[in-house]
Design a protein around this motif. Sequence first.
Motif, PDB file in Angstrom:
ATOM      1  N   ASP A 153      -6.298 -36.588  59.516  1.00  0.00           N
ATOM      2  CA  ASP A 153      -6.368 -37.762  60.247  1.00  0.00           C
ATOM      3  C   ASP A 153      -4.908 -38.054  60.752  1.00  0.00           C
ATOM      4  O   ASP A 153      -3.872 -37.340  60.586  1.00  0.00           O
ATOM      5  N   PRO A 154      -4.739 -39.217  61.762  1.00  0.00           N
ATOM      6  CA  PRO A 154      -3.589 -39.315  62.368  1.00  0.00           C
ATOM      7  C   PRO A 154      -2.302 -39.877  61.490  1.00  0.00           C
ATOM      8  O   PRO A 154      -1.290 -39.726  61.869  1.00  0.00           O
ATOM      9  N   THR A 155      -2.456 -40.242  59.959  1.00  0.00           N
ATOM     10  CA  THR A 155      -1.455 -40.347  59.113  1.00  0.00           C
ATOM     11  C   THR A 155      -1.061 -38.851  58.648  1.00  0.00           C
ATOM     12  O   THR A 155      -0.070 -38.879  57.753  1.00  0.00           O
ATOM     13  N   GLY A 156      -1.769 -37.819  58.956  1.00  0.00           N
ATOM     14  CA  GLY A 156      -1.194 -36.485  58.460  1.00  0.00           C
ATOM     15  C   GLY A 156      -1.940 -36.014  57.150  1.00  0.00           C
ATOM     16  O   GLY A 156      -1.632 -35.236  56.244  1.00  0.00           O
ATOM     17  N   ARG A 157      -3.089 -37.027  56.800  1.00  0.00           N
ATOM     18  CA  ARG A 157      -3.817 -36.525  55.413  1.00  0.00           C
ATOM     19  C   ARG A 157      -5.075 -35.622  55.782  1.00  0.00           C
ATOM     20  O   ARG A 157      -5.843 -36.140  56.878  1.00  0.00           O
ATOM     21  N   ILE A 158      -5.106 -34.678  55.085  1.00  0.00           N
ATOM     22  CA  ILE A 158      -6.441 -33.852  55.038  1.00  0.00           C
ATOM     23  C   ILE A 158      -7.647 -34.498  54.723  1.00  0.00           C
ATOM     24  O   ILE A 158      -7.618 -35.039  53.507  1.00  0.00           O
ATOM     25  N   ILE A 159      -8.583 -34.688  55.526  1.00  0.00           N
ATOM     26  CA  ILE A 159      -9.744 -35.387  55.292  1.00  0.00           C
ATOM     27  C   ILE A 159     -10.861 -34.475  54.768  1.00  0.00           C
ATOM     28  O   ILE A 159     -11.860 -34.812  54.199  1.00  0.00           O
ATOM     29  N   ASP A 160     -10.933 -33.083  55.433  1.00  0.00           N
ATOM     30  CA  ASP A 160     -11.974 -32.209  55.141  1.00  0.00           C
ATOM     31  C   ASP A 160     -11.222 -30.793  55.213  1.00  0.00           C
ATOM     32  O   ASP A 160     -10.402 -30.570  56.232  1.00  0.00           O
ATOM     33  N   ALA A 161     -11.817 -29.676  54.731  1.00  0.00           N
ATOM     34  CA  ALA A 161     -11.286 -28.336  54.998  1.00  0.00           C
ATOM     35  C   ALA A 161     -12.585 -27.408  54.812  1.00  0.00           C
ATOM     36  O   ALA A 161     -13.647 -27.583  54.021  1.00  0.00           O
ATOM     37  N   CYS A 198       5.689 -44.496  57.195  1.00  0.00           N
ATOM     38  CA  CYS A 198       4.438 -43.689  57.054  1.00  0.00           C
ATOM     39  C   CYS A 198       5.013 -42.388  56.630  1.00  0.00           C
ATOM     40  O   CYS A 198       6.182 -42.006  56.711  1.00  0.00           O
ATOM     41  N   PRO A 199       3.927 -41.569  55.824  1.00  0.00           N
ATOM     42  CA  PRO A 199       4.403 -40.194  55.454  1.00  0.00           C
ATOM     43  C   PRO A 199       5.063 -39.253  56.695  1.00  0.00           C
ATOM     44  O   PRO A 199       4.395 -39.491  57.475  1.00  0.00           O
ATOM     45  N   ALA A 200       6.151 -38.497  56.096  1.00  0.00           N
ATOM     46  CA  ALA A 200       6.282 -37.658  57.400  1.00  0.00           C
ATOM     47  C   ALA A 200       5.430 -36.595  57.714  1.00  0.00           C
ATOM     48  O   ALA A 200       4.664 -35.957  56.842  1.00  0.00           O
ATOM     49  N   LEU A 201       5.280 -36.307  59.053  1.00  0.00           N
ATOM     50  CA  LEU A 201       4.304 -35.109  59.398  1.00  0.00           C
ATOM     51  C   LEU A 201       5.099 -33.976  59.741  1.00  0.00           C
ATOM     52  O   LEU A 201       6.281 -33.835  59.963  1.00  0.00           O
ATOM     53  N   PRO A 202       4.134 -32.797  59.205  1.00  0.00           N
ATOM     54  CA  PRO A 202       5.095 -31.548  59.420  1.00  0.00           C
ATOM     55  C   PRO A 202       5.416 -31.248  60.924  1.00  0.00           C
ATOM     56  O   PRO A 202       4.758 -31.957  61.752  1.00  0.00           O
ATOM     57  N   SER A 203       6.351 -30.355  61.099  1.00  0.00           N
ATOM     58  CA  SER A 203       6.579 -30.272  62.517  1.00  0.00           C
ATOM     59  C   SER A 203       5.699 -29.518  63.369  1.00  0.00           C
ATOM     60  O   SER A 203       5.845 -29.566  64.518  1.00  0.00           O
ATOM     61  N   TRP A 204       4.615 -28.723  62.647  1.00  0.00           N
ATOM     62  CA  TRP A 204       3.603 -28.133  63.616  1.00  0.00           C
ATOM     63  C   TRP A 204       2.297 -29.245  64.037  1.00  0.00           C
ATOM     64  O   TRP A 204       1.620 -28.824  64.561  1.00  0.00           O
TER      65      TRP A 204
END
Length: 878
Positions: A320-328, A370-376
Amino acid sequence: MPPRTAKFLARAAKAAEGERAAEGGQAEGAAEAAAEPRAVQLAELDGPGGERRGLPELRDAVFGSSLTGAGPEIVPLPAAPALVCDSAERILRVNAALLRLAGRGTDGAVAHPADAGRSALFGMSLSQLVIGPDADARLIRPDGSPLRVRVVRWDLPGAGLSAVVLVELNDCVDLESRVVDPGWTAELERLARVGTWTFELATSTLHRSETLQELYRSLGVDPDGAGTAPVEGPQVAMLCQGLRSGSRTTDHHIDMPLPGNRMLSCRAEVERAEDGTPLRLVGVVHDVSAERLARRQVELSGQRFDDLMAIVPGGVALVDPTGRIIDANKGLCRLLDTSLERLRGAMAASLSVDELLDPEAHLLETADGCPALPSWLRPVPPGARHAYRVGAVPLRRGDDTTVWCEISVSVTAADDDGWLWLVACTDISDRRRAAEVLRSAGTVDELTRLPNRAACVELVDRLLSGASRFRVAVVCGDLDDFARVNSSLGHEAGDDLLLTLAGRLQRELPVGCTAGRLSGDEFVVICSDHTEVGGPELLAKVVADLLSTTITVHGRPVQLTASVGLATSVPTGEVRAADLLRFAEAAMHDAKRRQARGAIGMATDGIVSSATQALELEAELREAIAGDSLVLEYQPVVGPDGTVLSAEALVRWPHPDRGLISPADFLPVAQRTGLLRELDLWVLRTGAREAAGWPEHRGRKPAIAINLAGLLPGETDFLTVVSDTIAETGLAWDRLVLELVETSLVALPPHALAAMAELVERGLRFAVDDFGTGYSSLARLKELPAQTVKVDRAFVTGIADDPADFAVARAVVDMARAMGRTTVAEGVETADQFHVLRGIGVDAYQGWLFSRPLSSLRLRDVLQRGRIPTPASAPTTP
């Protein structure tokens, strides 16, 4: 009729009358129809079978001409109070009439329909604005007062939206005057594929609307159940049973599946009087086949997506836009060695590995909290064309190990009209390992695992840029005559010997010295500071001693010596790493030329200049071969009576600027630079072409002898090259003699022997050049696949006065005669030599006594004159 309804129908009447006028009707009928709205026919009996069909012009005039794919901002609304809502009944748009009716607007005009109620009603649920059944609902105003309205709904086909009209109910008029005109209500029901029925409780009579009957007929449904029971019977019985039992249940809903994957949604409710007395049952039947099909397609699409994600070998995640994984998918779980439960809800930054940061760095927050996003991860516009790829990203696995992945990122739509990152991860660990192997192969010698030439140049370059750059020394060492090991003991033995030497250098070199391998048997030692090892001269001697030793290979001791060259950086002037290596190699080659074995050379200005000239000479020699700028001279080989039996081709280079360059100058250059094969090919083709045109000499055409040093029988295309040359030049097979040195004919592989045998069968002859100077014994003469043996000039020079030379020459001639081979003596310069050689049985002679090398034209003259005089037959007086 309420005024708003009359105005709405007047507009509809004008549209309907306009259609009839366009079809050829009377134009004056439009004004009368506008004066009497109820005279408008909302449907015609023109369809197949007499069924009713709606007027599309009516829809276009009232609701617009194109609803498919339209958003709430562009859907036209009637003048009556109306709104547009989505599938969740959230209000997306209202008109000014509804705002006035709801007490939330002014009587003025609205600048833009979409702005009319956005501040007050936009996003509100319809159930918050209108409560109660659609037939008798309540519109709640801001002051809390209710207003009785009737709610008319219809779906907008293809738009995913619904339009709603609110009709105000007047307590002072009867029920007939409170409802919307049945004509256009029926049209709206047809558009929405909806029908209604009523069941009067007092009389137990069931009445179906005309639109419901049309709906049943279009679906092939028998509403009366072939005379047994109506299709509405179960719902009627259910609600009546509830009324008799005093249940509070006032409505009932069932889905009726039909053949062909179709379905009807049937909803019924109890309509009561104002005092709560049940009056009738009212039912609405809606054809939800399209909705069901769409829902099924969505379900199947979702299932296909799940199935696809299950078999995708790589990992896929929705973030999601906050960088949280919602599914895999399962692939990502396998890739990261973790469970789906642990991945869901985790921050994407927690998967990243950054060796320069603290392991808990992924828990940091940005400036806005907000939580930091990874560089990728970075926002991109929706659509695959805006996707991007990150070549190599280290991700943390469940066991805290690292897996390198290639990450592809794009943006996809979310269920709430938002967006999500779609991240695909591909394991590239094997690819990185293969790349590392390739990088290692580019800097490490495959056999000895020492640094190769590229790595040595890089090391010297790095040392020359440091503080001790003026104390850097490079020593190149080349094993003397290493080819004899490969030819005598085999290449496997040669590789073992090189491995032993590499280990010896690594173990015994002084500290600060690095060993490398430049080429086949050429090593290099790089010293970062020669003052710490006793100076450059001592370093060169240490390297020479390490390379000059006795090594046992395959049970046989092999004595090795090496010639070395030394080069050091100078305090003045700039020198590159490649130049320093070149200077050391130049000094090494100069030492080889000056001394026999184990020599040490220093890189002086003269040597460097000579090496530079040799480099220029190499480029010019290449150009001369390619440009056919070389020439051939021929030295006759005569018999005892002076008959020219053959002529040996000798290459000459008339340089346009330097004059005639001696073979002693350019042949070593060709040997060092790998040009010997090209040179041999040129001599073979040119010599065969010129010899094909030689005149006869004493009844026969002489043969041509060509010495080969780069084109050898062991090459796979040897037979093809020789055969093609004979075919192109037209030279007879028995007029070609190929001369090879002794070492080239020892231990030939089977395919080389087969090629030579085939050429000999065709008439070609092979000769052993310089026999006796190699490393084979006389006993091996019988093993050499040659028909002629040439006695080297080293034994011919002293044959008249040195008993040893005489004995060797006689032994060679006797053994050759016993084995059916002919002999040729090289370097015959005196009559005494000729007489002794003829006395021991030599078959032919070559040397200045008979002729110096001749040009092609002068050789033709000699062949046309007759035999060449020999001491035995020469006149006693001039």
